[in-house]
Write a protein that holds these residues in place. Structure first.
Motif, mmCIF file in Angstrom:
data_model
loop_
_atom_site.group_PDB
_atom_site.id
_atom_site.type_symbol
_atom_site.label_atom_id
_atom_site.label_comp_id
_atom_site.label_asym_id
_atom_site.label_seq_id
_atom_site.Cartn_x
_atom_site.Cartn_y
_atom_site.Cartn_z
ATOM 1 N N GLU A 2 0.878 -1.299 0.130
ATOM 2 C CA GLU A 2 0.061 0.030 0.025
ATOM 3 C C GLU A 2 0.776 1.110 -0.004
ATOM 4 O O GLU A 2 0.706 2.228 -0.489
ATOM 5 C CB GLU A 2 -1.007 0.048 1.302
ATOM 6 N N LYS A 3 2.074 1.290 0.680
ATOM 7 C CA LYS A 3 2.792 2.579 0.814
ATOM 8 C C LYS A 3 3.264 2.931 -0.522
ATOM 9 O O LYS A 3 3.405 3.937 -0.909
ATOM 10 C CB LYS A 3 3.862 2.416 1.919
ATOM 11 N N TYR A 4 3.676 1.869 -1.166
ATOM 12 C CA TYR A 4 4.050 2.176 -2.736
ATOM 13 C C TYR A 4 3.115 2.606 -3.638
ATOM 14 O O TYR A 4 3.228 3.450 -4.447
ATOM 15 C CB TYR A 4 4.808 1.011 -3.162
ATOM 16 N N ARG A 5 1.940 1.941 -3.413
ATOM 17 C CA ARG A 5 0.779 2.401 -4.356
ATOM 18 C C ARG A 5 0.440 3.759 -4.005
ATOM 19 O O ARG A 5 0.157 4.383 -5.105
ATOM 20 C CB ARG A 5 -0.497 1.338 -4.036
ATOM 21 N N VAL A 6 0.275 4.076 -3.132
ATOM 22 C CA VAL A 6 -0.138 5.373 -2.767
ATOM 23 C C VAL A 6 0.949 6.565 -3.399
ATOM 24 O O VAL A 6 0.496 7.378 -3.847
ATOM 25 C CB VAL A 6 -0.332 5.694 -1.185
ATOM 26 N N VAL A 7 2.077 6.195 -2.979
ATOM 27 C CA VAL A 7 3.130 7.244 -3.409
ATOM 28 C C VAL A 7 3.060 7.428 -4.980
ATOM 29 O O VAL A 7 3.282 8.461 -5.509
ATOM 30 C CB VAL A 7 4.455 7.034 -2.715
ATOM 31 N N LEU A 8 2.997 6.274 -5.601
ATOM 32 C CA LEU A 8 2.986 6.147 -7.141
ATOM 33 C C LEU A 8 1.849 6.761 -7.659
ATOM 34 O O LEU A 8 2.022 7.514 -8.556
ATOM 35 C CB LEU A 8 2.917 4.553 -7.521
ATOM 36 N N VAL A 9 0.529 6.384 -6.836
ATOM 37 C CA VAL A 9 -0.686 7.104 -7.586
ATOM 38 C C VAL A 9 -0.437 8.885 -7.559
ATOM 39 O O VAL A 9 -0.849 9.427 -8.271
ATOM 40 C CB VAL A 9 -1.763 6.497 -6.859
ATOM 41 N N LEU A 10 -0.048 9.211 -6.285
ATOM 42 C CA LEU A 10 0.099 10.700 -6.031
ATOM 43 C C LEU A 10 0.831 11.435 -7.098
ATOM 44 O O LEU A 10 0.782 12.251 -7.541
ATOM 45 C CB LEU A 10 0.500 10.945 -4.640
ATOM 46 N N ARG A 11 2.258 10.444 -7.196
ATOM 47 C CA ARG A 11 3.148 11.256 -8.258
ATOM 48 C C ARG A 11 2.661 11.064 -9.634
ATOM 49 O O ARG A 11 2.649 12.168 -10.330
ATOM 50 C CB ARG A 11 4.475 10.953 -8.003
ATOM 51 N N ASP A 12 2.451 9.844 -9.966
ATOM 52 C CA ASP A 12 2.498 9.632 -11.374
ATOM 53 C C ASP A 12 1.096 9.583 -11.996
ATOM 54 O O ASP A 12 0.882 9.626 -13.136
ATOM 55 C CB ASP A 12 3.174 8.331 -11.855
ATOM 56 N N LEU A 13 -0.006 9.495 -11.079
ATOM 57 C CA LEU A 13 -0.968 9.704 -11.729
ATOM 58 C C LEU A 13 -2.019 11.120 -11.324
ATOM 59 O O LEU A 13 -2.813 11.604 -12.051
ATOM 60 C CB LEU A 13 -2.084 8.504 -11.364
ATOM 61 N N GLN A 14 -1.598 11.572 -10.046
ATOM 62 C CA GLN A 14 -2.058 12.781 -9.829
ATOM 63 C C GLN A 14 -1.385 13.836 -9.869
ATOM 64 O O GLN A 14 -1.644 15.022 -9.303
ATOM 65 C CB GLN A 14 -2.693 12.603 -8.273
ATOM 66 N N ASN A 15 0.009 13.601 -10.301
ATOM 67 C CA ASN A 15 0.862 14.770 -10.527
ATOM 68 C C ASN A 15 1.064 15.683 -9.186
ATOM 69 O O ASN A 15 1.181 16.810 -9.384
ATOM 70 C CB ASN A 15 0.424 15.719 -11.654
ATOM 71 N N PHE A 16 0.975 15.092 -8.083
ATOM 72 C CA PHE A 16 1.547 15.882 -6.710
ATOM 73 C C PHE A 16 2.969 16.106 -7.007
ATOM 74 O O PHE A 16 3.715 15.048 -7.391
ATOM 75 C CB PHE A 16 1.325 14.961 -5.510
ATOM 76 N N SER A 17 3.471 17.372 -6.265
ATOM 77 C CA SER A 17 4.976 17.581 -6.287
ATOM 78 C C SER A 17 5.379 16.741 -4.943
ATOM 79 O O SER A 17 4.604 16.010 -4.117
ATOM 80 C CB SER A 17 4.899 19.036 -6.083
ATOM 81 N N TYR A 18 6.539 16.473 -4.971
ATOM 82 C CA TYR A 18 7.345 15.807 -3.936
ATOM 83 C C TYR A 18 6.971 16.655 -2.552
ATOM 84 O O TYR A 18 6.631 15.832 -1.516
ATOM 85 C CB TYR A 18 8.875 15.980 -3.833
ATOM 86 N N LYS A 19 6.748 17.900 -2.702
ATOM 87 C CA LYS A 19 6.430 18.370 -1.284
ATOM 88 C C LYS A 19 5.096 18.269 -0.964
ATOM 89 O O LYS A 19 4.425 17.926 0.208
ATOM 90 C CB LYS A 19 6.514 20.298 -1.704
#
Lengths: 57, 198
Positions: free
Chosen positions: B131-148
């Motif tokens: 889950e921890k990897y899924r969440v970060v991947l979705v936020l960055r690569d599908l929702q385009n969240f910045s690192y911040k």
């Protein structure tokens, strides 16, 4: 730059989150190392595939 | 954060039903997709979205401008998702025929390939990524969240965010290969064993 270091920086390199100096070093390594270049190509392709997930309307 | 958004938030905090409705309706589709990408299931995503919006409506007074409104709302939705996903889901709960496919394509063969690729992506996200990897991947690569924004949403340092994102991407790549998904070939056809079982 060694292969292991270059590979560990691929995420930040792809996201353009590295300083210009380090980014250039990664780029230079990828230009010289066929193995790492292939890994980076595969890395980009994976993300391209992930982005094909259809959004809900 | 735009001036308009700040105005809406202030009005919402003062009890304006119109303002909170406008604020939430702007984010509804974003949260729906975020939940869909995490659950792989439309009905479940809709339920979670509904709950998240209601909770945000009730908790708007606690919004303190420490992050974007969207980030704050994402945290609420993510917590709800985590509460309901304590148990690992069964592998067979993902039905190929229920997967939506992008674009209208008249070619039946192409349609199958597209559907299988969608299945493959969701399958790998849901069942082969922690889950921890899924969440970060979705936020960055599908929702385009910045690192911040990711670090604010997940309560991680920037350094941890970078490390986890890198591991998540590497794991996602490996699971695709290990599942023998042929999405790496030009025809984008997935033949991982889950599809063959259906």
């Amino acid at each position: 730059m060694k292969c292991q270091k270059a590979i560990s920086l691929l995420t930040e390199y792809f996201d353009d989150e590295l300083s210009q100096k380090i980014s250039s070093a990664v780029k230079e390594h990828l230009n010289q190392c066929e193995e790492c270049k292939a890994k980076y190509r595969e890395f980009k392709k994976t993300l391209k595939i992930l982005k094909r997930l259809k959004p809900l309307d | 954060m735009s001036t308009l958004e700040v105005e809406l938030i202030e009005k919402a905090k003062q009890g304006s039903h119109t303002a909170i409705s406008e604020l939430l309706s702007k984010e509804q589709n974003f949260i729906l997709n975020f939940m869909y990408q995490l659950t792989g299931n439309r009905a479940e995503a809709e339920d979670l979205t509904q709950e998240a919006l209601i909770m945000a409506y009730r908790k708007i007074q606690t919004f303190r401008y420490k992050a974007r409104f969207r980030t704050w709302l994402s945290k609420i939705a993510l917590n709800l998702f985590r509460q309901k996903h304590r148990q690992k889901r069964r592998h067979d709960s993902l039905i190929l025929e229920e997967i939506m496919i992008p674009g209208e394509d008249g070619n039946p063969e192409r349609k199958v390939i597209k559907r299988e690729l969608q299945w493959c992506i969701i399958h790998n996200l849901q069942y082969h990524l922690p889950e921890k990897y899924r969440v970060v991947l979705v936020l960055r690569d599908l929702q385009n969240f910045s690192y911040k924004e990711i670090s604010e949403t997940l309560g991680w340092s920037i350094s941890k965010t970078k490390t986890m994102l890198h591991r998540a991407r590497q794991t996602f790549r490996s699971t695709f290969i290990n599942a023998k998904c042929k999405a790496f070939t030009d025809d984008y056809c997935c033949t991982c064993e889950g599809v063959q079982d259906l």
